[in-house]
Design a protein around this motif. Sequence first.
Motif, PDB file in Angstrom:
ATOM      1  N   ASP A  89     -18.535  16.311   4.876  1.00  0.00           N
ATOM      2  CA  ASP A  89     -19.181  14.984   4.857  1.00  0.00           C
ATOM      3  C   ASP A  89     -20.781  15.253   5.033  1.00  0.00           C
ATOM      4  O   ASP A  89     -21.668  14.418   4.663  1.00  0.00           O
ATOM      5  N   GLN A  90     -21.387  16.374   5.591  1.00  0.00           N
ATOM      6  CA  GLN A  90     -22.763  16.623   5.585  1.00  0.00           C
ATOM      7  C   GLN A  90     -23.240  17.566   4.435  1.00  0.00           C
ATOM      8  O   GLN A  90     -24.429  17.835   4.406  1.00  0.00           O
ATOM      9  N   GLY A  91     -22.437  17.451   3.360  1.00  0.00           N
ATOM     10  CA  GLY A  91     -22.946  18.007   2.240  1.00  0.00           C
ATOM     11  C   GLY A  91     -22.345  19.188   1.641  1.00  0.00           C
ATOM     12  O   GLY A  91     -22.896  19.722   0.630  1.00  0.00           O
ATOM     13  N   PHE A  92     -21.720  20.029   2.574  1.00  0.00           N
ATOM     14  CA  PHE A  92     -21.190  21.164   2.201  1.00  0.00           C
ATOM     15  C   PHE A  92     -19.997  21.307   1.406  1.00  0.00           C
ATOM     16  O   PHE A  92     -18.855  21.639   1.791  1.00  0.00           O
ATOM     17  N   SER A  93     -20.187  20.449   0.177  1.00  0.00           N
ATOM     18  CA  SER A  93     -18.916  20.032  -0.503  1.00  0.00           C
ATOM     19  C   SER A  93     -18.046  21.272  -1.007  1.00  0.00           C
ATOM     20  O   SER A  93     -16.856  21.165  -1.420  1.00  0.00           O
ATOM     21  N   ASP A  94     -18.605  22.525  -1.192  1.00  0.00           N
ATOM     22  CA  ASP A  94     -17.838  23.717  -1.740  1.00  0.00           C
ATOM     23  C   ASP A  94     -17.135  24.495  -0.786  1.00  0.00           C
ATOM     24  O   ASP A  94     -16.522  25.600  -1.245  1.00  0.00           O
ATOM     25  N   LEU A  95     -17.510  24.047   0.512  1.00  0.00           N
ATOM     26  CA  LEU A  95     -16.929  24.871   1.581  1.00  0.00           C
ATOM     27  C   LEU A  95     -15.211  24.831   1.433  1.00  0.00           C
ATOM     28  O   LEU A  95     -14.559  24.060   1.390  1.00  0.00           O
ATOM     29  N   VAL A  96     -14.617  26.149   1.291  1.00  0.00           N
ATOM     30  CA  VAL A  96     -13.329  26.215   1.371  1.00  0.00           C
ATOM     31  C   VAL A  96     -12.777  26.297   2.768  1.00  0.00           C
ATOM     32  O   VAL A  96     -13.220  26.852   3.628  1.00  0.00           O
ATOM     33  N   GLU A  97     -11.527  25.640   2.691  1.00  0.00           N
ATOM     34  CA  GLU A  97     -10.785  25.735   4.212  1.00  0.00           C
ATOM     35  C   GLU A  97     -10.626  26.815   4.891  1.00  0.00           C
ATOM     36  O   GLU A  97     -10.717  27.067   6.008  1.00  0.00           O
ATOM     37  N   GLY A  98     -10.170  27.562   3.829  1.00  0.00           N
ATOM     38  CA  GLY A  98      -9.667  29.213   4.425  1.00  0.00           C
ATOM     39  C   GLY A  98     -10.864  29.883   4.945  1.00  0.00           C
ATOM     40  O   GLY A  98     -10.519  30.669   5.923  1.00  0.00           O
ATOM     41  N   THR A  99     -11.950  29.549   4.499  1.00  0.00           N
ATOM     42  CA  THR A  99     -13.305  30.342   5.129  1.00  0.00           C
ATOM     43  C   THR A  99     -13.392  29.961   6.437  1.00  0.00           C
ATOM     44  O   THR A  99     -13.904  30.566   7.537  1.00  0.00           O
ATOM     45  N   VAL A 100     -13.297  28.602   6.825  1.00  0.00           N
ATOM     46  CA  VAL A 100     -13.315  28.002   8.194  1.00  0.00           C
ATOM     47  C   VAL A 100     -12.254  28.741   9.071  1.00  0.00           C
ATOM     48  O   VAL A 100     -12.567  29.018  10.220  1.00  0.00           O
TER      49      VAL A 100
END
Length: 113
Positions: free
Chosen positions: A37-48
């Motif tokens: 929602d803050q614009g980190f649209s390419d962030l992969v769930e597994g990374t988090v």
Amino acid sequence: MGNQMTEMLKGTLEGIVLAVLSARPAYGYEITARLRDQGFSDLVEGTVYALLIRVEQRGFVDVEKVPSEKGPPRKVYSLNSQGQEQLDGFWTTWRFLTERIEQLRIAQGEGEN
């Protein structure tokens, strides 16, 4: 720009996630959704999720298992005092770096664009 963004995020994502948790406790998917929602649209769930394991092992968060309507209990992460110290250090480092980078940009004449 995508690859450059990914590389820069690698060094800052821990601080970013700790900042999200400083607002309120959250579970992994919720953290990912907030960042998207803050614009980190390419962030992969597994990374988090991998990062959450690391910050838990390093003692920066407390974890509570909360029942879920669907499936197994969720792990809800909350920032503890050690995590707050880490986040404070992150913001100090962030300010230092952004000030120096901005000085470099202005020195190159980029500040006029």
